[in-house]
Design a protein around this motif. Sequence first.
Motif, PDB file in Angstrom:
ATOM      1  N   HIS A  55       0.801  -1.116   0.095  1.00 45.93           N
ATOM      2  CA  HIS A  55       0.105   0.004  -0.087  1.00 45.93           C
ATOM      3  C   HIS A  55       0.772   1.562   0.074  1.00 45.93           C
ATOM      4  N   ARG A  56       2.205   1.091   0.162  1.00 46.54           N
ATOM      5  CA  ARG A  56       3.032   2.467   0.330  1.00 46.54           C
ATOM      6  C   ARG A  56       4.224   2.448  -0.569  1.00 46.54           C
ATOM      7  N   PHE A  57       4.859   1.239  -0.267  1.00 48.11           N
ATOM      8  CA  PHE A  57       6.373   1.088  -1.335  1.00 48.11           C
ATOM      9  C   PHE A  57       5.797   0.797  -2.789  1.00 48.11           C
ATOM     10  N   LEU A  58       4.944   0.120  -3.085  1.00 45.69           N
ATOM     11  CA  LEU A  58       4.842  -0.171  -4.433  1.00 45.69           C
ATOM     12  C   LEU A  58       4.036   0.756  -5.482  1.00 45.69           C
ATOM     13  N   PRO A  59       3.342   1.796  -4.577  1.00 42.87           N
ATOM     14  CA  PRO A  59       2.386   2.744  -5.355  1.00 42.87           C
ATOM     15  C   PRO A  59       3.597   3.946  -5.573  1.00 42.87           C
ATOM     16  N   ILE A  60       4.602   4.118  -4.597  1.00 44.03           N
ATOM     17  CA  ILE A  60       5.623   5.026  -5.100  1.00 44.03           C
ATOM     18  C   ILE A  60       6.406   4.807  -6.264  1.00 44.03           C
ATOM     19  N   LEU A  61       6.768   3.364  -6.241  1.00 43.52           N
ATOM     20  CA  LEU A  61       7.421   2.736  -7.564  1.00 43.52           C
ATOM     21  C   LEU A  61       6.640   3.032  -8.749  1.00 43.52           C
ATOM     22  N   GLU A  62       5.329   2.599  -8.464  1.00 42.04           N
ATOM     23  CA  GLU A  62       4.404   2.860  -9.802  1.00 42.04           C
ATOM     24  C   GLU A  62       4.242   4.385 -10.311  1.00 42.04           C
ATOM     25  N   GLU A  63       4.521   5.027  -9.349  1.00 37.85           N
ATOM     26  CA  GLU A  63       4.262   6.628  -9.616  1.00 37.85           C
ATOM     27  C   GLU A  63       5.535   7.055 -10.442  1.00 37.85           C
ATOM     28  N   VAL A  64       6.689   6.809  -9.822  1.00 33.78           N
ATOM     29  CA  VAL A  64       7.874   6.807 -10.598  1.00 33.78           C
ATOM     30  C   VAL A  64       8.089   6.292 -12.024  1.00 33.78           C
ATOM     31  N   ALA A  65       7.719   5.168 -12.162  1.00 30.36           N
ATOM     32  CA  ALA A  65       7.451   4.402 -13.474  1.00 30.36           C
ATOM     33  C   ALA A  65       6.674   5.008 -14.478  1.00 30.36           C
ATOM     34  N   ALA A  66       5.657   5.571 -13.863  1.00 30.83           N
ATOM     35  CA  ALA A  66       4.670   6.415 -14.823  1.00 30.83           C
ATOM     36  C   ALA A  66       5.317   7.378 -15.442  1.00 30.83           C
ATOM     37  N   VAL A  67       6.169   8.164 -14.568  1.00 24.50           N
ATOM     38  CA  VAL A  67       6.427   9.335 -15.061  1.00 24.50           C
ATOM     39  C   VAL A  67       7.817   9.107 -16.215  1.00 24.50           C
ATOM     40  N   GLY A  68       8.209   7.811 -16.082  1.00 26.67           N
ATOM     41  CA  GLY A  68       9.311   7.243 -17.324  1.00 26.67           C
ATOM     42  C   GLY A  68      10.623   7.586 -16.834  1.00 26.67           C
ATOM     43  N   LEU A 101       3.344   8.627  -0.524  1.00 19.90           N
ATOM     44  CA  LEU A 101       3.462   9.558  -1.697  1.00 19.90           C
ATOM     45  C   LEU A 101       3.890  10.705  -1.471  1.00 19.90           C
ATOM     46  N   GLY A 102       4.927  11.292  -2.149  1.00 22.65           N
ATOM     47  CA  GLY A 102       5.415  12.589  -2.125  1.00 22.65           C
ATOM     48  C   GLY A 102       6.858  12.737  -1.288  1.00 22.65           C
ATOM     49  N   LEU A 103       6.906  11.812  -0.114  1.00 21.45           N
ATOM     50  CA  LEU A 103       8.060  11.274   0.339  1.00 21.45           C
ATOM     51  C   LEU A 103       8.333  12.819   1.219  1.00 21.45           C
ATOM     52  N   PRO A 104       7.395  12.917   1.979  1.00 23.76           N
ATOM     53  CA  PRO A 104       7.501  14.258   2.890  1.00 23.76           C
ATOM     54  C   PRO A 104       8.569  14.241   3.897  1.00 23.76           C
ATOM     55  N   GLU A 105       9.271  15.230   4.265  1.00 25.41           N
ATOM     56  CA  GLU A 105      10.276  15.352   5.410  1.00 25.41           C
ATOM     57  C   GLU A 105       9.547  15.150   6.700  1.00 25.41           C
ATOM     58  N   ASN A 106      10.102  14.442   7.480  1.00 28.20           N
ATOM     59  CA  ASN A 106       9.544  14.180   8.801  1.00 28.20           C
ATOM     60  C   ASN A 106      10.525  14.580   9.799  1.00 28.20           C
ATOM     61  N   ALA A 107      10.197  15.261  10.614  1.00 25.94           N
ATOM     62  CA  ALA A 107      11.062  16.158  11.805  1.00 25.94           C
ATOM     63  C   ALA A 107      11.638  14.858  12.642  1.00 25.94           C
TER      64      ALA A 107
END
Length: 191
Positions: A55-68, A101-107
Amino acid sequence: MADDLLSSFCLPFSCPPFKENNHDLPITVAISNKRPDLGEGCVETLGNVCCSIHHRFLPILEEVAAVGPAGAVDLQDLLLRLTFDNICGLAFGRDPETLVLGLPENAFATAFNRATEASLQRFIFPEPMWRFKKWLQVGMEATLTSSVAHVDRYLSAITKSRKLELSDGRRDYDDLLSWFMKKGVYTDAFL
């Protein structure tokens, strides 16, 4: 050397209360509780990792893959975030959500990483040098002091809210922090 960070956040296995009560420390924590925030049907611990991946890791990879080809991601950073989130969930019952998604900065994660890096630097520099830097509060020693203070505030807030939740029965947690709290023999400083 690393006690500024580690003395507050590692389990002191040699302390008497831990030795007396560790015989029933759960090996698997939170196997049966559901985590709706990670998706329907996810169960804690090992199931949590699978759900985090799905639910987290793969969607980020899918988003990156979609960008090309223009899309790039630091795979090591993603895996560190996945690991950090799952360890925090197991230890404190609180997911800092660094892998979203977006990989926000976390204090909290940033402070923890800086404190770890500063602690490790003590093994590189001669002891008199880092002790002098600590006394002057310069360089990585200043970073260590401020980062440990941030981590301590974050974990103290979790401990305080968890005590309230456990005392009024609002929710039952199966993480390590709650396990130690339920034992009732540990001080706030230990927790």
